[in-house]
Design an enzyme around this catalytic site. Structure first.
Site, mmCIF file in Angstrom:
data_model
loop_
_atom_site.group_PDB
_atom_site.id
_atom_site.type_symbol
_atom_site.label_atom_id
_atom_site.label_comp_id
_atom_site.label_asym_id
_atom_site.label_seq_id
_atom_site.Cartn_x
_atom_site.Cartn_y
_atom_site.Cartn_z
ATOM 1 N N CYS A 36 10.876 7.691 -1.579
ATOM 2 C CA CYS A 36 10.529 6.268 -1.539
ATOM 3 C C CYS A 36 9.676 6.015 -0.307
ATOM 4 O O CYS A 36 10.015 6.491 0.775
ATOM 5 C CB CYS A 36 11.808 5.426 -1.487
ATOM 6 S SG CYS A 36 11.484 3.660 -1.464
ATOM 7 N N LEU A 37 8.584 5.262 -0.487
ATOM 8 C CA LEU A 37 7.703 4.991 0.651
ATOM 9 C C LEU A 37 8.414 4.173 1.725
ATOM 10 O O LEU A 37 7.986 4.167 2.868
ATOM 11 C CB LEU A 37 6.435 4.269 0.177
ATOM 12 C CG LEU A 37 5.526 5.094 -0.754
ATOM 13 C CD1 LEU A 37 4.371 4.244 -1.271
ATOM 14 C CD2 LEU A 37 5.004 6.343 -0.049
ATOM 15 N N GLN A 88 8.120 -4.146 -1.016
ATOM 16 C CA GLN A 88 7.894 -3.097 -0.018
ATOM 17 C C GLN A 88 6.738 -3.432 0.933
ATOM 18 O O GLN A 88 6.591 -2.808 1.976
ATOM 19 C CB GLN A 88 7.622 -1.741 -0.708
ATOM 20 C CG GLN A 88 8.838 -1.186 -1.431
ATOM 21 C CD GLN A 88 8.534 0.149 -2.064
ATOM 22 O OE1 GLN A 88 8.068 0.211 -3.192
ATOM 23 N NE2 GLN A 88 8.748 1.222 -1.330
ATOM 24 N N HIS A 107 14.023 -1.830 -6.914
ATOM 25 C CA HIS A 107 13.544 -2.484 -5.690
ATOM 26 C C HIS A 107 13.580 -4.006 -5.837
ATOM 27 O O HIS A 107 13.906 -4.722 -4.890
ATOM 28 C CB HIS A 107 12.101 -2.072 -5.382
ATOM 29 C CG HIS A 107 11.982 -0.817 -4.559
ATOM 30 N ND1 HIS A 107 12.528 -0.701 -3.291
ATOM 31 C CD2 HIS A 107 11.367 0.360 -4.808
ATOM 32 C CE1 HIS A 107 12.236 0.506 -2.812
ATOM 33 N NE2 HIS A 107 11.552 1.178 -3.711
ATOM 34 N N GLY A 161 4.351 4.873 -6.954
ATOM 35 C CA GLY A 161 4.876 3.572 -7.352
ATOM 36 C C GLY A 161 5.122 2.716 -6.124
ATOM 37 O O GLY A 161 5.401 3.239 -5.043
ATOM 38 N N HIS A 193 13.077 3.086 -10.819
ATOM 39 C CA HIS A 193 13.119 3.071 -9.351
ATOM 40 C C HIS A 193 12.494 1.774 -8.813
ATOM 41 O O HIS A 193 13.056 1.126 -7.924
ATOM 42 C CB HIS A 193 12.373 4.316 -8.827
ATOM 43 C CG HIS A 193 12.228 4.406 -7.343
ATOM 44 N ND1 HIS A 193 12.763 5.439 -6.607
ATOM 45 C CD2 HIS A 193 11.588 3.611 -6.449
ATOM 46 C CE1 HIS A 193 12.471 5.254 -5.319
ATOM 47 N NE2 HIS A 193 11.742 4.156 -5.203
ATOM 48 N N GLU A 194 11.340 1.383 -9.386
ATOM 49 C CA GLU A 194 10.641 0.190 -8.890
ATOM 50 C C GLU A 194 11.370 -1.095 -9.283
ATOM 51 O O GLU A 194 11.433 -2.035 -8.492
ATOM 52 C CB GLU A 194 9.187 0.163 -9.393
ATOM 53 C CG GLU A 194 8.339 1.380 -9.014
ATOM 54 C CD GLU A 194 8.379 1.746 -7.539
ATOM 55 O OE1 GLU A 194 8.553 0.844 -6.694
ATOM 56 O OE2 GLU A 194 8.251 2.944 -7.218
HETATM 57 NI NI NI Z 1 10.820 3.164 -3.565
#
Ligand code: NI
Length: 189
Positions: free
Chosen positions: A111-112, A61, A157, A56, A153-154
């Site tokens: 998380c990236l 991000q 963000h 995701g 989660h997204e």
């Molecule tokens: Ni994330």
């Protein structure tokens, strides 16, 4: 030339911002129109996500604070024979979670933007999300299991929220400190 072919040739991997970048704490703004430019951005986000690899990614991000998320919860990179797994990308524009179950599920999240840190997070196990799809159509989708977790989660963000906000303050402070230190180290090196 078909639009999809054109977009495929122009896909670009973008840089993913990481802690402690303050942009990660900003709320993203609504997307006003779904057009070829936005679809090209979706393709760049997917390319960036698959390359990472991740399941995701939110536009913020890659330093674009607009309400757009992409996901592929089944993607695991290469299969056992080294071949590429089939891709099932999902793009959601202006996603809004309208129903959350009382039933919860726990998932070890990463998380990236917070590389190499994982922690168990409890979230509603079923949600209903309203969004605009790649073609500009309004959709309502019920999600459960890992897709429910990833959508939440997204969407977090897009509201400047990170999964570390759900863990203990002690653990959160520790991980933030680690990334601040690393960022400072890079700045003087
Ligand atoms: Ni994330």
């Amino acid at each position: 030339m078909p639009v999809s072919a054109y977009l495929n040739t122009s896909m670009t991997k973008r840089n993913i911002i990481t802690l402690p970048d303050p942009l990660l704490r900003k709320s993203s703004v609504d997307v006003e129109r779904v057009d070829d430019e936005l679809r090209a951005l979706m393709d760049d986000m997917l390319e960036t996500m698959y390359d990472a690899p991740g399941i995701g990614l939110a536009a913020v991000q890659i330093a674009i604070p607009r309400r757009l998320i992409v996901m592929d919860v089944n993607y695991r990179g290469e299969d056992e024979e080294g071949g590429e797994m089939p891709r099932e990308p999902v793009c959601m524009v202006n996603p809004e979670i309208v129903v959350r179950s009382d039933e919860m599920r726990v998932h070890e999240e990463g998380c990236l933007s917070i590389p190499e840190f994982y922690a168990e997070v409890e979230r509603p196990s079923k949600i209903t999300v309203r969004y605009i799809d790649r073609e500009g159509q309004e959709q309502t989708r019920e999600c459960e299991d890992i897709l429910a977790t990833v959508v939440q989660h997204e969407v977090d963000h897009l509201n400047g929220k990170l999964f570390i906000d759900y863990i203990s303050r002690l653990k959160r402070d520790r991980v933030i400190k680690k990334f601040v230190k690393a960022a400072k180290g890079m700045a003087v090196a």
